[in-house]
Design a protein around this motif. Structure first.
Motif, PDB file in Angstrom:
ATOM      1  N   ILE A 168      13.504  35.843  -6.379  1.00 38.13           N
ATOM      2  CA  ILE A 168      14.322  34.696  -6.775  1.00 38.13           C
ATOM      3  C   ILE A 168      14.202  33.572  -5.754  1.00 38.13           C
ATOM      4  N   GLY A 169      14.210  33.927  -4.460  1.00 35.21           N
ATOM      5  CA  GLY A 169      14.092  32.908  -3.417  1.00 35.21           C
ATOM      6  C   GLY A 169      12.781  32.152  -3.478  1.00 35.21           C
ATOM      7  N   PHE A 170      11.684  32.862  -3.730  1.00 34.03           N
ATOM      8  CA  PHE A 170      10.377  32.208  -3.809  1.00 34.03           C
ATOM      9  C   PHE A 170      10.316  31.275  -5.009  1.00 34.03           C
ATOM     10  N   VAL A 171      10.811  31.736  -6.160  1.00 38.19           N
ATOM     11  CA  VAL A 171      10.799  30.891  -7.356  1.00 38.19           C
ATOM     12  C   VAL A 171      11.657  29.641  -7.147  1.00 38.19           C
ATOM     13  N   LEU A 172      12.842  29.811  -6.549  1.00 37.76           N
ATOM     14  CA  LEU A 172      13.696  28.655  -6.289  1.00 37.76           C
ATOM     15  C   LEU A 172      13.033  27.675  -5.331  1.00 37.76           C
ATOM     16  N   ALA A 173      12.327  28.200  -4.315  1.00 33.81           N
ATOM     17  CA  ALA A 173      11.624  27.320  -3.376  1.00 33.81           C
ATOM     18  C   ALA A 173      10.560  26.505  -4.089  1.00 33.81           C
ATOM     19  N   ALA A 174       9.843  27.153  -5.005  1.00 33.77           N
ATOM     20  CA  ALA A 174       8.815  26.443  -5.758  1.00 33.77           C
ATOM     21  C   ALA A 174       9.426  25.373  -6.655  1.00 33.77           C
ATOM     22  N   VAL A 175      10.561  25.692  -7.262  1.00 34.96           N
ATOM     23  CA  VAL A 175      11.186  24.752  -8.196  1.00 34.96           C
ATOM     24  C   VAL A 175      11.770  23.550  -7.460  1.00 34.96           C
ATOM     25  N   ILE A 176      12.503  23.800  -6.379  1.00 34.46           N
ATOM     26  CA  ILE A 176      13.183  22.680  -5.718  1.00 34.46           C
ATOM     27  C   ILE A 176      12.206  21.741  -5.023  1.00 34.46           C
ATOM     28  N   THR A 177      11.031  22.236  -4.644  1.00 32.88           N
ATOM     29  CA  THR A 177      10.043  21.348  -4.027  1.00 32.88           C
ATOM     30  C   THR A 177       9.294  20.521  -5.067  1.00 32.88           C
ATOM     31  N   GLN A 178       9.377  20.919  -6.318  1.00 31.93           N
ATOM     32  CA  GLN A 178       8.716  20.169  -7.384  1.00 31.93           C
ATOM     33  C   GLN A 178       9.678  19.244  -8.127  1.00 31.93           C
ATOM     34  N   PHE A 179      10.966  19.598  -8.124  1.00 31.86           N
ATOM     35  CA  PHE A 179      11.952  18.820  -8.871  1.00 31.86           C
ATOM     36  C   PHE A 179      13.116  18.461  -7.941  1.00 31.86           C
ATOM     37  N   PRO A 180      13.147  17.253  -7.395  1.00 32.72           N
ATOM     38  CA  PRO A 180      14.200  16.849  -6.446  1.00 32.72           C
ATOM     39  C   PRO A 180      15.609  16.990  -7.001  1.00 32.72           C
ATOM     40  N   LEU A 181      15.788  16.755  -8.308  1.00 31.20           N
ATOM     41  CA  LEU A 181      17.120  16.865  -8.894  1.00 31.20           C
ATOM     42  C   LEU A 181      17.655  18.294  -8.779  1.00 31.20           C
ATOM     43  N   VAL A 182      16.775  19.274  -9.026  1.00 31.83           N
ATOM     44  CA  VAL A 182      17.178  20.677  -8.910  1.00 31.83           C
ATOM     45  C   VAL A 182      17.576  20.989  -7.476  1.00 31.83           C
ATOM     46  N   GLU A 183      16.848  20.423  -6.519  1.00 31.78           N
ATOM     47  CA  GLU A 183      17.170  20.662  -5.113  1.00 31.78           C
ATOM     48  C   GLU A 183      18.568  20.150  -4.778  1.00 31.78           C
ATOM     49  N   LYS A 184      18.923  18.967  -5.282  1.00 30.54           N
ATOM     50  CA  LYS A 184      20.236  18.406  -4.995  1.00 30.54           C
ATOM     51  C   LYS A 184      21.352  19.261  -5.581  1.00 30.54           C
ATOM     52  N   VAL A 185      21.056  19.906  -6.730  1.00 30.29           N
ATOM     53  CA  VAL A 185      22.070  20.727  -7.384  1.00 30.29           C
ATOM     54  C   VAL A 185      22.181  22.096  -6.713  1.00 30.29           C
ATOM     55  N   VAL A 186      21.042  22.688  -6.333  1.00 35.25           N
ATOM     56  CA  VAL A 186      21.011  24.063  -5.851  1.00 35.25           C
ATOM     57  C   VAL A 186      21.360  24.171  -4.369  1.00 35.25           C
ATOM     58  N   THR A 187      20.978  23.162  -3.573  1.00 36.76           N
ATOM     59  CA  THR A 187      21.123  23.248  -2.114  1.00 36.76           C
ATOM     60  C   THR A 187      22.539  23.587  -1.647  1.00 36.76           C
ATOM     61  N   PRO A 188      23.599  22.979  -2.179  1.00 31.84           N
ATOM     62  CA  PRO A 188      24.947  23.342  -1.703  1.00 31.84           C
ATOM     63  C   PRO A 188      25.269  24.825  -1.880  1.00 31.84           C
ATOM     64  N   TYR A 189      24.803  25.411  -2.983  1.00 28.17           N
ATOM     65  CA  TYR A 189      25.076  26.824  -3.230  1.00 28.17           C
ATOM     66  C   TYR A 189      24.250  27.724  -2.310  1.00 28.17           C
ATOM     67  N   ILE A 190      23.037  27.288  -1.995  1.00 29.33           N
ATOM     68  CA  ILE A 190      22.213  28.048  -1.056  1.00 29.33           C
ATOM     69  C   ILE A 190      22.852  28.029   0.331  1.00 29.33           C
ATOM     70  N   LEU A 191      23.348  26.866   0.747  1.00 26.36           N
ATOM     71  CA  LEU A 191      24.029  26.780   2.039  1.00 26.36           C
ATOM     72  C   LEU A 191      25.270  27.659   2.052  1.00 26.36           C
ATOM     73  N   LEU A 192      25.954  27.736   0.914  1.00 22.13           N
ATOM     74  CA  LEU A 192      27.130  28.598   0.818  1.00 22.13           C
ATOM     75  C   LEU A 192      26.753  30.062   1.004  1.00 22.13           C
ATOM     76  N   LEU A 193      25.624  30.479   0.418  1.00 27.43           N
ATOM     77  CA  LEU A 193      25.172  31.858   0.572  1.00 27.43           C
ATOM     78  C   LEU A 193      24.730  32.143   2.004  1.00 27.43           C
ATOM     79  N   VAL A 194      24.068  31.161   2.633  1.00 26.64           N
ATOM     80  CA  VAL A 194      23.569  31.365   3.990  1.00 26.64           C
ATOM     81  C   VAL A 194      24.724  31.494   4.982  1.00 26.64           C
ATOM     82  N   THR A 195      25.755  30.693   4.799  1.00 20.13           N
ATOM     83  CA  THR A 195      26.851  30.658   5.777  1.00 20.13           C
ATOM     84  C   THR A 195      27.944  31.684   5.487  1.00 20.13           C
TER      85      THR A 195
END
Length: 282
Positions: free
Chosen positions: A107-134
């Protein structure tokens, strides 16, 4: 057209340059040492002998009880005598680690591929990823157990949640560090976005991808053991709780030794993968 151009698109494989280290993170080598001399190996062995032998001697000299701190010989003896009881729990821990890591890394690899290709997805997903990391995943284990029971499923989910973000962050960093000149060259040959991703971005990002897999697997191991200590009747984490409650310190440290061996094995595995597939810096 694309089929013909597929052969023309440059493929950037690993270089076999002399003196290059293994997989690196921000220029820091993760290598175990590409060329160790016999003298260096001898020093490493001697240091290990001094530490182990010195601990054995000092603990016996001062008469430290084994329930306070066992000697190395007592730990090794406990490992062999208790092995038939430890083995099933080791298999449980490895199963939870491998399944959870496989899910999280995918899942992490697929998300990395998606967010680097689609900036809008990155803006939506990044806050939740930071929540999981912290957020410590162990804090979620009681809730997962409440919802899913005391089987392996809660621990597998916790491992996936702990390892996935590590793989995603490092992979995304690697995808972004690709030389834009190479991408421009591929586009001038008429390469599609998919061809650029598979033939340029992934090979050039391989060092960071492997770093992410290594860090994610270590986080997964820590989460597996912690989750087994929080809840469940199986696994090496459960054995740590069990032996500590009975003050059986030789058996307790035998489990610690097994976990250390697993951690070192993970590091060596990804070091070997890095030497084989990414022995260059992107």
């Amino acid at each position: 057209m694309d089929k013909a151009l597929g052969d023309k698109i440059p493929e950037f494989n690993r270089k076999k340059g002399a003196g290059e280290g293994g997989v690196g993170l921000s220029g820091t080598s993760l290598g175990l040492g590409d060329h160790r001399t016999k003298f260096e190996i001898l020093i490493i062995i001697l240091v290990a002998v001094v530490i182990i032998g010195g601990s054995e001697f000092l603990l016996k000299w001062f008469g430290v009880p084994q329930y306070v701190l066992p000697t190395p010989s007592q730990i090794v003896t406990a490992l062999f005598t208790e092995w038939k009881f430890i083995w099933p729990h080791l298999l449980t821990t490895l199963y939870e680690l491998l399944v959870g890591f496989a899910i999280g890394a995918s899942i992490g690899f697929v998300l990395a591929a998606v967010i680097t290709q689609f900036p809008l997805v990155e803006k939506v997903v990044t806050p939740y990823i930071l929540l999981l990391v912290t957020t410590p995943m162990l804090a979620l284990v009681p809730l997962l157990i409440l919802k899913l029971g005391f089987g392996s499923e809660p621990r597998i989910i916790a491992v996936a949640l702990a390892s996935g973000p590590m793989v995603m962050i490092n992979s995304a960093t690697g995808f972004r560090r690709v030389d834009l000149a190479k991408i421009a060259l591929a586009r001038s040959f008429g390469a599609s976005t998919f061809q650029i991703f598979t033939k340029i971005r992934i090979p050039m990002a391989m060092p960071m991808i492997i770093v992410g897999l290594m860090v994610g697997s270590i986080f997964g191991l820590l989460t597996t053991v912690g989750a087994e200590m929080v809840g469940g009747a199986e696994g090496l984490g459960n054995r740590l709780t069990y032996y500590s409650s009975l003050i059986r310190m030789p058996q307790f440290f035998a489990i610690i030794l097994i976990l250390a061996i697993i951690g070192i094995s993970i590091y060596v595995l990804f070091y070997w993968i890095g030497k084989k597939w990414a022995s260059w810096e992107a």
